[in-house]
Design a protein around this motif. Sequence first.
Motif, PDB file in Angstrom:
ATOM      1  N   ARG A 260      -3.679   2.496  -8.551  1.00  0.00           N
ATOM      2  CA  ARG A 260      -4.502   1.597  -9.378  1.00  0.00           C
ATOM      3  C   ARG A 260      -3.768   0.303  -9.708  1.00  0.00           C
ATOM      4  N   GLN A 261      -2.476   0.304  -9.491  1.00  0.00           N
ATOM      5  CA  GLN A 261      -1.702  -0.916  -9.765  1.00  0.00           C
ATOM      6  C   GLN A 261      -1.310  -1.626  -8.465  1.00  0.00           C
ATOM      7  N   GLU A 262      -2.035  -1.291  -7.385  1.00  0.00           N
ATOM      8  CA  GLU A 262      -1.628  -1.793  -6.065  1.00  0.00           C
ATOM      9  C   GLU A 262      -1.527  -3.320  -6.021  1.00  0.00           C
ATOM     10  N   GLU A 263      -2.397  -3.995  -6.779  1.00  0.00           N
ATOM     11  CA  GLU A 263      -2.369  -5.460  -6.692  1.00  0.00           C
ATOM     12  C   GLU A 263      -1.087  -6.044  -7.276  1.00  0.00           C
ATOM     13  N   TYR A 264      -0.601  -5.442  -8.362  1.00  0.00           N
ATOM     14  CA  TYR A 264       0.675  -5.914  -8.931  1.00  0.00           C
ATOM     15  C   TYR A 264       1.795  -5.694  -7.923  1.00  0.00           C
ATOM     16  N   ILE A 265       1.708  -4.545  -7.268  1.00  0.00           N
ATOM     17  CA  ILE A 265       2.794  -4.206  -6.342  1.00  0.00           C
ATOM     18  C   ILE A 265       2.785  -5.135  -5.132  1.00  0.00           C
ATOM     19  N   LEU A 266       1.583  -5.422  -4.661  1.00  0.00           N
ATOM     20  CA  LEU A 266       1.466  -6.346  -3.530  1.00  0.00           C
ATOM     21  C   LEU A 266       2.037  -7.720  -3.921  1.00  0.00           C
ATOM     22  N   ALA A 267       1.684  -8.161  -5.128  1.00  0.00           N
ATOM     23  CA  ALA A 267       2.204  -9.453  -5.608  1.00  0.00           C
ATOM     24  C   ALA A 267       3.732  -9.397  -5.668  1.00  0.00           C
ATOM     25  N   THR A 268       4.257  -8.257  -6.089  1.00  0.00           N
ATOM     26  CA  THR A 268       5.709  -8.112  -6.179  1.00  0.00           C
ATOM     27  C   THR A 268       6.369  -8.228  -4.810  1.00  0.00           C
ATOM     28  N   VAL A 269       5.731  -7.581  -3.819  1.00  0.00           N
ATOM     29  CA  VAL A 269       6.297  -7.640  -2.469  1.00  0.00           C
ATOM     30  C   VAL A 269       6.394  -9.099  -2.025  1.00  0.00           C
ATOM     31  N   TYR A 270       5.318  -9.853  -2.244  1.00  0.00           N
ATOM     32  CA  TYR A 270       5.333 -11.268  -1.837  1.00  0.00           C
ATOM     33  C   TYR A 270       6.389 -12.049  -2.630  1.00  0.00           C
ATOM     34  N   ALA A 271       6.449 -11.787  -3.921  1.00  0.00           N
ATOM     35  CA  ALA A 271       7.405 -12.518  -4.760  1.00  0.00           C
ATOM     36  C   ALA A 271       8.839 -12.186  -4.339  1.00  0.00           C
TER      37      ALA A 271
ATOM     38  N   THR B  50       2.285  -0.520 -18.831  1.00  0.00           N
ATOM     39  CA  THR B  50       2.012  -0.526 -17.385  1.00  0.00           C
ATOM     40  C   THR B  50       3.238  -1.015 -16.625  1.00  0.00           C
ATOM     41  N   VAL B  51       3.846  -2.077 -17.134  1.00  0.00           N
ATOM     42  CA  VAL B  51       5.036  -2.627 -16.483  1.00  0.00           C
ATOM     43  C   VAL B  51       6.141  -1.570 -16.453  1.00  0.00           C
TER      44      VAL B  51
ATOM     45  N   GLU C  54       0.833  -1.208   0.000  1.00  0.00           N
ATOM     46  CA  GLU C  54       0.000   0.000   0.000  1.00  0.00           C
ATOM     47  C   GLU C  54       0.872   1.264   0.000  1.00  0.00           C
ATOM     48  N   LEU C  55       1.923   1.222   0.802  1.00  0.00           N
ATOM     49  CA  LEU C  55       2.810   2.388   0.911  1.00  0.00           C
ATOM     50  C   LEU C  55       3.553   2.654  -0.396  1.00  0.00           C
TER      51      LEU C  55
END
Length: 507
Positions: A227-238, A313-314, A217-218
């Motif tokens: 608007r791309q928060e979900e990609y970023i969250l996935a990135t954090v986990y990855a 987007t990437v 989120e931060l």
Amino acid sequence: MAKVLKPVGVIASGSKSFYAPVLVYKDAERVLREESLAVIRDRVTGKQYLGLIRWLSKIDPLLPATQRSGVVDNPRLAEIATNVPFETSYVRIIGEICGGKLEPTVDPPTPRSEVLLIESPEDLALDVGEGMTIGEHKYSGVKVPLNPKYLPYHIGVVGATGAGKSRLVKALIDEVLSKTDWKVIVFDHSGVDYTSYYPHNVVDASLVMPDPVTLGELIAERSTLERQEEYILATVYAYIASFKRTSTTTHGPQKPDKVLTPSGTSFACSMRFVEGFDFTNTEKLMTEITWDLHLFRKCVERVGKELEAKDPTVAKMSLLIGTYSKELIESLNKKKLTAREVVDRVLKERIVVVDLSSVEMVVRRYIVKSVIDELWRIVDERREKPRTLVVIDEAHNYACMGCGASLRSIERTAREGRKWEIGLVLASQRIIDFSTDIRNNINTFYFSRLQTPGDFENLRGVLDLGGLGPESLSVLGVREFFFAGLGNPLRFPILMRVKEVGEPTMG
Ligand SMILES: Nc1ncnc2c1ncn2[C@@H]1O[C@H](COP(=O)(O)OP(=O)(O)OP(=O)(O)O)[C@@H](O)[C@H]1O
Ligand SMILES: [Mg+2]
């Protein structure tokens, strides 16, 4: 031997079991104050009533407010008969004193009964029990203690800015530490209200690792990529999962405390590693890995592609993260504490003050939430009672309907804390800013002058004010609070003057 109390008046006709009119003796007119404690001694029934002086009123029989009197037109008359005016008041009866205990009142005191003033603690022949005192009754010095058994029923401290809420809470914390075996965790919103009183027990919130969701989120917010928060969250986990993979591929025994350094060539980030990854105590792992902007960007590019984000987007995500989140991502290397470790410190040291001022609001709320959740983990996993008081100053920032992460954890504590000995102390200027569930579960209140007239109505909605009106609050000075609710042994709002809580001594 019982002390002789000062007679101040006599009960007049028309007394009720809750309010009794008083004709004040001439020599007591300058002595009585609104909210003074008094005893009514009923010679006919032998009963003693405890009450509070209210509605002091000065009467002049020669000057009725609705009739024109000779005194108006002839001022010399007023000079001659200066002893004609007299004072009346009411006693708001709190209860009957029976064998040193307070019992509910069942009948009114007999007119002509004498009213006696309680001027000092020795004047009150009543057992009010033991407990924590934040001060004394303003006029008599009587201490009205809060029994520790009511700590898990939660405490609210409300009052306008500058009323003395934070100092009152400080007095309460010290009482809890010295008179009970409870532990205390303080969330210092401003970072100046509590930290300097307990300099050896401060945790800097900027050293606490956020969880992956808050971090995602931060980064999204910083990089204007909401608007791309979900990609970023996935990135954090990855990103996190990739480190784990790097470490497990090495041979030999695992060294849990070792910082996992990625070798430039072996670091590969992919959503594939997230599958089946054990995310328990992720924050601990997050404190051990290296946070590198370049690698994180590589990771967001890879994850973006894997999740079929469009090429522009990437590219945009990588660019904006590189531009705006460099500092944030690199600052993670300094965050070496987890919420679990903060709670461990509380259990060991009995008091910890978390200085929240160094981080932004979303992180503050996350920290409040995760520390409270750790207390509940003790309950859920070990069925143990943490016996911990959670103090939140400026609590409207954490307990409001729109307060996100922290709200649910505070609500659970408000509802279930009593069973498991987790108590809340919430200090705020306005009670309306607490969610309904939280408001309705606070059973003891200290309240002072309020911010707006509407605040009075809100307070009345959750608490029996015992006939107090808004005018009784508007005249209160700094350090003056009514103590009311379940924790008050008199079960009636009592005007307290908070003890002196000086500036912290430095060093
Ligand atoms: N118990 C006390 N002992 C000594 N000084 C006090 C006490 N209570 C209040 N004061 C004085 O009043 C000032 C304001 O008190 P405090 O910071 O506790 O108010 P507050 O209600 O928390 O205000 P805010 O809503 O702005 O946080 C203090 O800085 C201090 O000078
Ligand atoms: Mg304050």
